[in-house]
Write a protein that holds these residues in place. Structure first.
Motif, short mmCIF file in Angstrom:
data_model
loop_
_atom_site.label_atom_id
_atom_site.label_comp_id
_atom_site.label_asym_id
_atom_site.label_seq_id
_atom_site.Cartn_x
_atom_site.Cartn_y
_atom_site.Cartn_z
N PRO A 161 -4.90 9.12 -0.05
CA PRO A 161 -4.45 8.67 1.26
C PRO A 161 -5.57 8.08 2.10
CG PRO A 161 -4.42 11.06 1.11
CD PRO A 161 -4.67 10.56 -0.25
N LEU A 162 -6.77 8.64 1.97
CA LEU A 162 -7.89 8.13 2.76
C LEU A 162 -8.18 6.67 2.44
CD1 LEU A 162 -10.78 10.71 3.05
CD2 LEU A 162 -9.61 9.46 4.85
N THR B 243 0.17 8.88 -6.27
CA THR B 243 -0.19 10.28 -6.04
C THR B 243 0.73 11.21 -6.82
OG1 THR B 243 -0.84 9.64 -3.82
CG2 THR B 243 -0.71 11.97 -4.29
N ILE C 221 0.84 -1.19 0.00
CA ILE C 221 0.00 0.00 0.00
C ILE C 221 0.87 1.24 0.00
CG2 ILE C 221 -1.61 1.35 1.37
CD1 ILE C 221 -2.94 -1.14 2.25
N LEU D 110 -5.56 14.13 -4.24
CA LEU D 110 -4.81 14.40 -3.00
C LEU D 110 -5.64 14.08 -1.76
CD1 LEU D 110 -2.77 17.68 -3.36
CD2 LEU D 110 -1.97 15.42 -2.72
N TYR D 111 -6.95 14.31 -1.84
CA TYR D 111 -7.78 14.05 -0.67
C TYR D 111 -8.17 12.59 -0.54
CZ TYR D 111 -8.55 18.52 1.54
OH TYR D 111 -8.38 19.66 2.26
N ALA E 122 -5.69 -0.21 4.84
CA ALA E 122 -4.71 -0.71 5.81
C ALA E 122 -5.39 -1.08 7.12
CB ALA E 122 -3.63 0.34 6.05
N ARG E 123 -6.33 -0.25 7.54
CA ARG E 123 -7.01 -0.52 8.80
C ARG E 123 -7.84 -1.80 8.71
NH1 ARG E 123 -11.05 3.70 11.54
NH2 ARG E 123 -12.28 3.23 9.71
N SER F 115 -6.20 4.50 1.18
CA SER F 115 -5.11 3.64 1.66
C SER F 115 -5.24 3.37 3.14
CB SER F 115 -3.76 4.30 1.41
OG SER F 115 -3.70 4.77 0.12
N GLN F 116 -5.58 4.43 3.89
CA GLN F 116 -5.72 4.25 5.34
C GLN F 116 -6.81 3.26 5.66
OE1 GLN F 116 -6.30 8.16 7.06
NE2 GLN F 116 -4.51 8.82 5.95
N THR G 15 0.40 3.97 -2.82
CA THR G 15 -0.16 5.30 -2.57
C THR G 15 0.75 6.43 -3.02
OG1 THR G 15 -0.84 4.30 -0.51
CG2 THR G 15 -1.37 6.59 -0.82
N LYS G 16 1.99 6.37 -2.55
CA LYS G 16 2.87 7.53 -2.79
C LYS G 16 3.17 7.69 -4.26
CE LYS G 16 4.74 6.24 1.38
NZ LYS G 16 3.86 6.90 2.34
#
Lengths: 111, 165
Positions: free
Chosen positions: A78-79, A45, A37, A74-75, A85-86, A81-82, A41-42
């Motif tokens: 990351p959301l 982006t 992830i 951008l918004y 991951a969670r 991905s989080q 993600t990085k």
């Protein structure tokens, strides 16, 4: 200036494509879901943002809309991905044997 | 009063983005935009909005601009370090999940912090619980809470602290 913009745009497109390629390579090479992830993600982006700026140089009329797409990425990137991951952590996804420490598992184990 | 303000802010934001996306001010586009923005704003007026909690001071505004630049710098750094890891044959990673603490109180500030952390060098927010953030770190440098906080959180916090309460 008119001659420079297409060149800059092309360079930005190539840069974006390079980062996207690296992101893909990261997906293949990283050992477990969390590291994948991170790579995904990085790289996506920055790669997408560079590609969008490249397009903005080639087609300046699209600039505002491209900026909007960039903001959206951008918004949301990351959301998502989080949340992935969670969810993976809660589902107990296997972690790489290289993993040193997992404070989250320690803390949720205590409760 | 606060509800009405939230509603109006959300409505204005939605309508702005709608017009921005369409790039036209024609009557039919505007009418559809107003109707849908009204319904969405009505349904979600109690949820978090982009501007909720943002300090309305010039200093906060200035810091928002600085924050964007700092963020872009970190994003580029993050990609280069990741590229170096992915391209090196040995794959020098050292992953783990560490716990850090934030001083930010506002939910929007915390959200931005978590998002920023996810996009910067080798870190990914896995779980957010009150003032505690659980961060997946590709190259763990310290498992100590204070050291990890200083390394991961402090850079963004100095900006976000001024922008949000």
């Amino acid at each position: 200036m008119d001659a420079l913009l297409p060149i800059l745009g092309g360079l930005l497109l190539v840069g974006g494509a390079a980062f996207l390629l690296l992101g893909g390579l990261g997906l293949v090479r990283m050992p477990d879901l969390f590291n994948r992830i991170q790579a995904g993600t990085k790289a996506t982006t920055l790669g997408t943002l560079l590609t969008l700026s490249g397009v903005a140089c080639l087609q300046p009329a699209w600039g505002l809309k491209l900026l909007l797409i960039g903001l959206f990425i951008l918004y949301t990137n990351p959301l998502s991905s989080q949340v992935l991951a969670r969810a993976a952590h809660r589902a107990g996804t296997e972690k790489s044997s290289k993993t040193m420490v997992d404070r989250l598992a320690e803390d949720t184990g205590e409760k | 009063m606060k509800k009405l303000l939230n509603f109006l802010l959300l409505f204005a934001t939605l309508l702005l983005f709608w017009v921005w996306l369409n790039g036209s001010l024609a009557a039919d586009v505007l009418i559809i935009g107003v109707i849908s923005a009204f319904i969405i704003a009505l349904l979600f007026r109690d949820s978090l909005a982009v501007f909720s909690g943002l300090n309305p001071t010039p200093r906060a505004l200035g810091y928002s601009v600085l924050y964007v630049f700092f963020f872009i710098k970190e994003l580029i750094k993050s990609n280069i370090s990741l590229a170096a890891i992915v391209l090196s044959p040995k794959l020098p990673i050292n992953p783990g999940i560490v716990k850090v603490r934030t001083r930010l109180k506002s939910p929007m500030g915390r959200l931005l912090l978590a998002n920023s952390i996810t996009l910067t060098p080798g870190t990914l927010t896995v779980e957010l619980e009150g003032e505690w953030l659980y961060i997946h770190w590709v190259t763990v440098e310290s498992t100590d809470i204070n050291a990890a906080t200083a390394r991961i959180v402090a850079g963004f916090e100095q900006y976000l602290e001024v922008m949000y309460d």
